[in-house]
Design a protein around this motif. Structure first.
Motif, PDB file in Angstrom:
ATOM      1  N   PRO A 180       0.912  -1.246   0.091  1.00 28.14           N
ATOM      2  CA  PRO A 180       0.375   0.056   0.136  1.00 28.14           C
ATOM      3  C   PRO A 180       1.047   1.449  -0.456  1.00 28.14           C
ATOM      4  O   PRO A 180       0.770   2.387  -0.611  1.00 28.14           O
ATOM      5  CB  PRO A 180      -0.817  -0.182   1.295  1.00 28.14           C
ATOM      6  CG  PRO A 180      -0.828  -1.254   1.467  1.00 28.14           C
ATOM      7  CD  PRO A 180       0.258  -1.861   1.228  1.00 28.14           C
ATOM      8  N   LEU A 181       1.577   1.057   0.899  1.00 27.51           N
ATOM      9  CA  LEU A 181       2.585   2.386   1.121  1.00 27.51           C
ATOM     10  C   LEU A 181       3.706   2.475  -1.122  1.00 27.51           C
ATOM     11  O   LEU A 181       3.423   3.406  -1.184  1.00 27.51           O
ATOM     12  CB  LEU A 181       3.334   2.514   2.500  1.00 27.51           C
ATOM     13  CG  LEU A 181       5.351   3.713   2.090  1.00 27.51           C
ATOM     14  CD1 LEU A 181       4.631   5.010   2.303  1.00 27.51           C
ATOM     15  CD2 LEU A 181       6.336   2.935   3.034  1.00 27.51           C
ATOM     16  N   ALA A 182       3.576   1.568  -1.231  1.00 29.25           N
ATOM     17  CA  ALA A 182       4.899   2.395  -1.789  1.00 29.25           C
ATOM     18  C   ALA A 182       3.933   2.773  -3.250  1.00 29.25           C
ATOM     19  O   ALA A 182       4.233   3.310  -4.331  1.00 29.25           O
ATOM     20  CB  ALA A 182       5.140   0.668  -3.021  1.00 29.25           C
ATOM     21  N   LYS A 183       2.403   1.488  -3.787  1.00 28.62           N
ATOM     22  CA  LYS A 183       1.424   1.809  -3.988  1.00 28.62           C
ATOM     23  C   LYS A 183       0.873   3.496  -3.855  1.00 28.62           C
ATOM     24  O   LYS A 183       0.606   4.243  -5.820  1.00 28.62           O
ATOM     25  CB  LYS A 183       0.281   1.121  -4.520  1.00 28.62           C
ATOM     26  CG  LYS A 183      -0.533   1.338  -5.527  1.00 28.62           C
ATOM     27  CD  LYS A 183      -1.915   0.201  -5.395  1.00 28.62           C
ATOM     28  CE  LYS A 183      -2.965   0.898  -6.411  1.00 28.62           C
ATOM     29  NZ  LYS A 183      -3.628   2.513  -6.147  1.00 28.62           N
ATOM     30  N   PHE A 184       0.606   4.246  -3.041  1.00 31.09           N
ATOM     31  CA  PHE A 184       0.818   5.455  -3.013  1.00 31.09           C
ATOM     32  C   PHE A 184       1.931   5.976  -2.872  1.00 31.09           C
ATOM     33  O   PHE A 184       1.522   7.586  -3.759  1.00 31.09           O
ATOM     34  CB  PHE A 184       0.114   5.815  -1.051  1.00 31.09           C
ATOM     35  CG  PHE A 184      -0.531   6.418  -0.569  1.00 31.09           C
ATOM     36  CD1 PHE A 184      -2.035   7.746  -1.081  1.00 31.09           C
ATOM     37  CD2 PHE A 184       0.486   7.689  -0.222  1.00 31.09           C
ATOM     38  CE1 PHE A 184      -1.764   7.989  -0.380  1.00 31.09           C
ATOM     39  CE2 PHE A 184       0.318   8.653   0.276  1.00 31.09           C
ATOM     40  CZ  PHE A 184      -0.802   9.931  -0.030  1.00 31.09           C
ATOM     41  N   ILE A 185       2.805   5.765  -3.154  1.00 27.58           N
ATOM     42  CA  ILE A 185       3.891   7.046  -3.170  1.00 27.58           C
ATOM     43  C   ILE A 185       3.923   6.681  -4.952  1.00 27.58           C
ATOM     44  O   ILE A 185       4.098   8.375  -4.774  1.00 27.58           O
ATOM     45  CB  ILE A 185       4.934   6.419  -2.327  1.00 27.58           C
ATOM     46  CG1 ILE A 185       5.331   6.952  -1.229  1.00 27.58           C
ATOM     47  CG2 ILE A 185       6.535   6.792  -3.243  1.00 27.58           C
ATOM     48  CD1 ILE A 185       6.716   5.763  -0.327  1.00 27.58           C
ATOM     49  N   ASN A 186       3.567   5.706  -5.628  1.00 32.38           N
ATOM     50  CA  ASN A 186       3.799   5.932  -6.801  1.00 32.38           C
ATOM     51  C   ASN A 186       2.531   6.350  -7.407  1.00 32.38           C
ATOM     52  O   ASN A 186       2.863   6.732  -8.549  1.00 32.38           O
ATOM     53  CB  ASN A 186       3.655   4.203  -7.049  1.00 32.38           C
ATOM     54  CG  ASN A 186       4.289   4.264  -9.088  1.00 32.38           C
ATOM     55  OD1 ASN A 186       5.200   4.924  -9.126  1.00 32.38           O
ATOM     56  ND2 ASN A 186       2.790   4.336  -9.671  1.00 32.38           N
ATOM     57  N   ASP A 187       1.474   6.722  -7.063  1.00 33.64           N
ATOM     58  CA  ASP A 187       0.357   6.933  -8.028  1.00 33.64           C
ATOM     59  C   ASP A 187       0.190   8.923  -7.549  1.00 33.64           C
ATOM     60  O   ASP A 187      -0.375   9.821  -7.402  1.00 33.64           O
ATOM     61  CB  ASP A 187      -0.784   6.133  -7.167  1.00 33.64           C
ATOM     62  CG  ASP A 187      -1.179   5.002  -7.207  1.00 33.64           C
ATOM     63  OD1 ASP A 187      -0.451   4.197  -8.498  1.00 33.64           O
ATOM     64  OD2 ASP A 187      -1.837   4.601  -6.729  1.00 33.64           O
ATOM     65  N   ASN A 188       1.163   9.121  -6.093  1.00 34.88           N
ATOM     66  CA  ASN A 188       0.941  10.835  -5.911  1.00 34.88           C
ATOM     67  C   ASN A 188       2.132  11.167  -5.810  1.00 34.88           C
ATOM     68  O   ASN A 188       3.291  10.822  -5.125  1.00 34.88           O
ATOM     69  CB  ASN A 188       0.362  10.868  -4.367  1.00 34.88           C
ATOM     70  CG  ASN A 188      -0.899  10.422  -4.100  1.00 34.88           C
ATOM     71  OD1 ASN A 188      -1.951  10.694  -4.768  1.00 34.88           O
ATOM     72  ND2 ASN A 188      -0.955   8.948  -3.688  1.00 34.88           N
TER      73      ASN A 188
END
Length: 251
Positions: A180-188
């Motif tokens: 979830p953290l990696a996806k959040f960082i990648n999406d923002n």
């Protein structure tokens, strides 16, 4: 067995365990941010694998260091001096790790903001980072954060089972939060810059502690929480504006 039963029935041991688990989870956030940023530069199909390997290595290093607690404690003993200031091997490791974090975060910021390299970065950035290179860099920071983590654990309790449970619990939290953290960082994209700023601050803190200037961790994480809150409000504001623009276009 009697020793474990005695620990299990001790309220003091339970308080120490809960406190140490929280401390280890908080210390693991730094490690996890670095892993997330670095693995997001890899091809998408191997990002999750790299994150799992990186976090697994963090667990192996921490448990390995726990098996040599007596030696790890000796790392805090002064071994040489420069200009009348004594340094231990722990200080040297912290300074080296801090410099590495500063170099890596500065390099990533440069790639993000340099307009000349933007187009090349879009095409070749993920290809330029090989799997072996990413794992190697993760291993370097895993070692630095693991030594810091274990020395913190040794300073909080003398019971090895409590240390092991706390370390394993923290790594399990890292495994659960990694995707979830990696996806959040990648999406923002703006969060990426904030996270890189965190890495610079953490790097400076490691260097300061290596030179004997103790920086209370509470101040660091309070600043990170405040910055993350402001960024969260900015994200909500941007999304509200986007919804308003979309609604006006539909009308």
């Amino acid at each position: 067995m009697e020793y474990l039963l005695e620990l299990a029935s001790s309220p003091t041991a339970w308080v120490a365990l809960i406190t140490l688990v929280i401390m280890e989870v908080v210390l693991g956030i730094d490690n996890l941010i670095f892993i997330s940023i670095l693995t997001n530069k890899l091809p998408k199909e191997i990002q999750a694998k790299a994150r799992r390997i990186g976090i697994s290595m963090a667990l192996i290093l921490r448990l390995g260091l726990l098996s040599t607690v007596a030696y790890i404690v000796q790392l805090t003993e002064p071994v040489f001096s420069v200009l009348d200031h004594w340094f231990s091997w722990k200080d040297v490791i912290l300074i080296a790790g801090g410099l590495f974090l500063l170099w890596k975060a500065t390099k990533e910021i440069h790639h993000t903001v340099d307009p000349v390299e933007q187009e090349e970065a879009k095409i070749g950035d993920k290809v330029s980072m090989s799997f072996a290179s990413a794992i190697g860099q993760i291993l370097v920071l895993d070692l630095v954060f693991s030594i810091d983590s274990i020395i913190t654990a040794v300073g909080m309790t003398e019971h090895l089972p409590i240390m092991i449970i706390a370390v394993v619990s923290a790594v399990i939290v890292m495994l659960v939060a990694a995707e979830p953290l990696a996806k959040f960082i990648n999406d923002n994209p703006t969060v990426v810059m904030l996270a890189l700023g965190f890495l610079i601050m953490i790097g400076m803190t490691l260097i300061a502690e290596g030179f004997g200037a103790h920086v209370p961790k509470g101040y660091i994480y309070a600043a990170m929480a405040f910055s993350a809150t402001i960024e969260g409000l900015n994200m909500l504001s941007r999304r509200a504006k986007q919804r308003k623009i979309a609604a006006s276009r539909e009308a």
